[in-house]
Design an enzyme around this catalytic site. Structure first.
Site, PDB file in Angstrom:
ATOM      1  N   LYS A  85     -24.380  10.532  61.357  1.00 35.51           N
ATOM      2  CA  LYS A  85     -25.538   9.641  61.279  1.00 35.51           C
ATOM      3  C   LYS A  85     -25.818   9.132  59.871  1.00 35.51           C
ATOM      4  O   LYS A  85     -26.094   7.947  59.672  1.00 35.51           O
ATOM      5  CB  LYS A  85     -26.780  10.350  61.834  1.00 35.51           C
ATOM      6  N   ASP A 121     -33.733   7.674  66.981  1.00 33.37           N
ATOM      7  CA  ASP A 121     -34.156   9.073  67.022  1.00 33.37           C
ATOM      8  C   ASP A 121     -35.660   9.219  66.829  1.00 33.37           C
ATOM      9  O   ASP A 121     -36.305  10.032  67.500  1.00 33.37           O
ATOM     10  CB  ASP A 121     -33.448   9.872  65.929  1.00 33.37           C
ATOM     11  N   ALA A 147     -33.540  19.182  57.530  1.00 30.38           N
ATOM     12  CA  ALA A 147     -33.856  17.957  56.800  1.00 30.38           C
ATOM     13  C   ALA A 147     -32.679  16.997  56.781  1.00 30.38           C
ATOM     14  O   ALA A 147     -32.562  16.165  55.890  1.00 30.38           O
ATOM     15  CB  ALA A 147     -34.284  18.294  55.368  1.00 30.38           C
ATOM     16  N   GLY A 148     -31.789  17.114  57.775  1.00 27.62           N
ATOM     17  CA  GLY A 148     -30.660  16.201  57.888  1.00 27.62           C
ATOM     18  C   GLY A 148     -31.063  14.898  58.545  1.00 27.62           C
ATOM     19  O   GLY A 148     -32.235  14.502  58.500  1.00 27.62           O
ATOM     20  N   ASP A 174     -34.029  22.297  48.144  1.00 29.20           N
ATOM     21  CA  ASP A 174     -34.118  21.114  47.286  1.00 29.20           C
ATOM     22  C   ASP A 174     -34.045  19.832  48.118  1.00 29.20           C
ATOM     23  O   ASP A 174     -34.739  18.849  47.821  1.00 29.20           O
ATOM     24  CB  ASP A 174     -33.001  21.114  46.243  1.00 29.20           C
TER      25      ASP A 174
END
Length: 303
Positions: A85, A121, A147-148, A174
């Protein structure tokens, strides 16, 4: 049947054996578990569109070639899943504003000359939460795991709809912090529900999650844990409280470990079929400029 990059290179031979012709597909690795073909083929049949949707196992380093071949072979469009993605964003000729903002593409539409990228999404997640729990994201306290590409889309949708609180837990803290810093200006209003921070990044560790659960309404798994049936839950079962709404963006042949743990704890839970359905319906509209049959698609992927 799962096709590969080599099949795309020989599509003039491989593709001629299917009737109706394969003109749509999902690229991913792994991809065997994807229910997108069942869902979209049901919608295509319902609408009387003479084409088929198929699975393609495309590795991360094969994406650029695969996208080029897909357009050359006259595919109408694609869905993209793990791990493609984020990488796809830089391979599009044009992207809509949502894909640019999210930084990820999950839907591709091919024209004669271009590959166009979209992200469904975010809206798919919002519609799925509403369908599963009869609630909107507005004013919810959300604990987001991951957090992808999918996690970023969900975080932005929570922000857009005015969630009261958003905590992003990620192994690479991070990465979560960069997303939090980007969204922080939208959470600068007064705290409504207690003294905890309205937006926060934390490590994806049990001791961190334990505190956050008490200040959470909606727990969302946007990690890849659960793609393999033997995967453990991203949250230890003893941490899940009955007051939670639990949304797992992953689905598998049976219930994921997270959904099983949530139900055992007395919490309401939903797996990724709901989001798959809603983002798939939005993708269908992009490809064909017409609404898909939600009922036909839902029946095709029902457990």
């Amino acid at each position: 049947m799962v096709y590969t990059l080599q099949d795309l290179r020989n599509w003039h031979e491989v593709g001629r054996t299917t009737d109706p012709p394969i003109r749509l597909g999902v690229f991913g690795d792994p991809v065997d578990q994807s229910l997108s073909p069942e869902m979209h083929n049901a919608a295509l049949r319902h609408c009387g569109i003479a084409m088929e949707f198929a699975r393609f196992r495309i590795r991360a380093n094969e994406l650029a070639d695969a996208l080029s071949l897909a357009r050359q072979n006259n595919l109408v469009g694609l869905n993209l899943t793990v791990p493609h993605k984020i990488a796809a964003l830089g391979l599009m000729d044009w992207c809509d504003e949502i894909a640019k903002t999210v930084g990820a593409v999950n839907t591709v539409r091919f024209t004669e000359e271009h590959a166009e990228g979209f992200n469904t999404d975010a809206i798919g997640f919002s519609r799925a939460v509403r369908e599963a729990f009869s609630l909107d994201l507005r004013d919810m306290r959300v604990l987001l795991l991951g957090a992808g590409g999918a996690g970023r889309a969900i975080a932005l949708q929570c922000t857009r709809e005015g969630s009261e609180r958003l905590v992003i837990a990620n192994r690479n803290v991070d990465k979560a912090m960069r997303l939090v810093n980007e969204l922080r200006p939208h959470f600068s209003g007064p705290r409504v529900l207690g003294p905890v921070a309205r937006i926060q990044a934390i490590p994806l560790r049990e001791e961190e999650l334990r505190f956050q659960i008490a200040n959470t309404d909606l727990l969302v798994n946007a990690t890849t844990l659960g793609l393999v049936p033997t995967d453990s839950s991203p949250v230890n079962a003893h941490l899940i409280a009955p007051h939670l709404l639990v949304f797992d963006t992953i689905y598998s042949e049976g219930k994921t470990a997270l959904v099983r743990s949530a139900e055992a704890a007395g919490a309401r839970a939903c797996d990724g079929r709901a989001m798959l359905l809603q983002q798939g319906a939005a993708a269908f509209e992009i490809w064909f400029s017409r609404a898909a049959s939600i009922d036909a698609m839902r029946a095709a992927i029902a457990p």
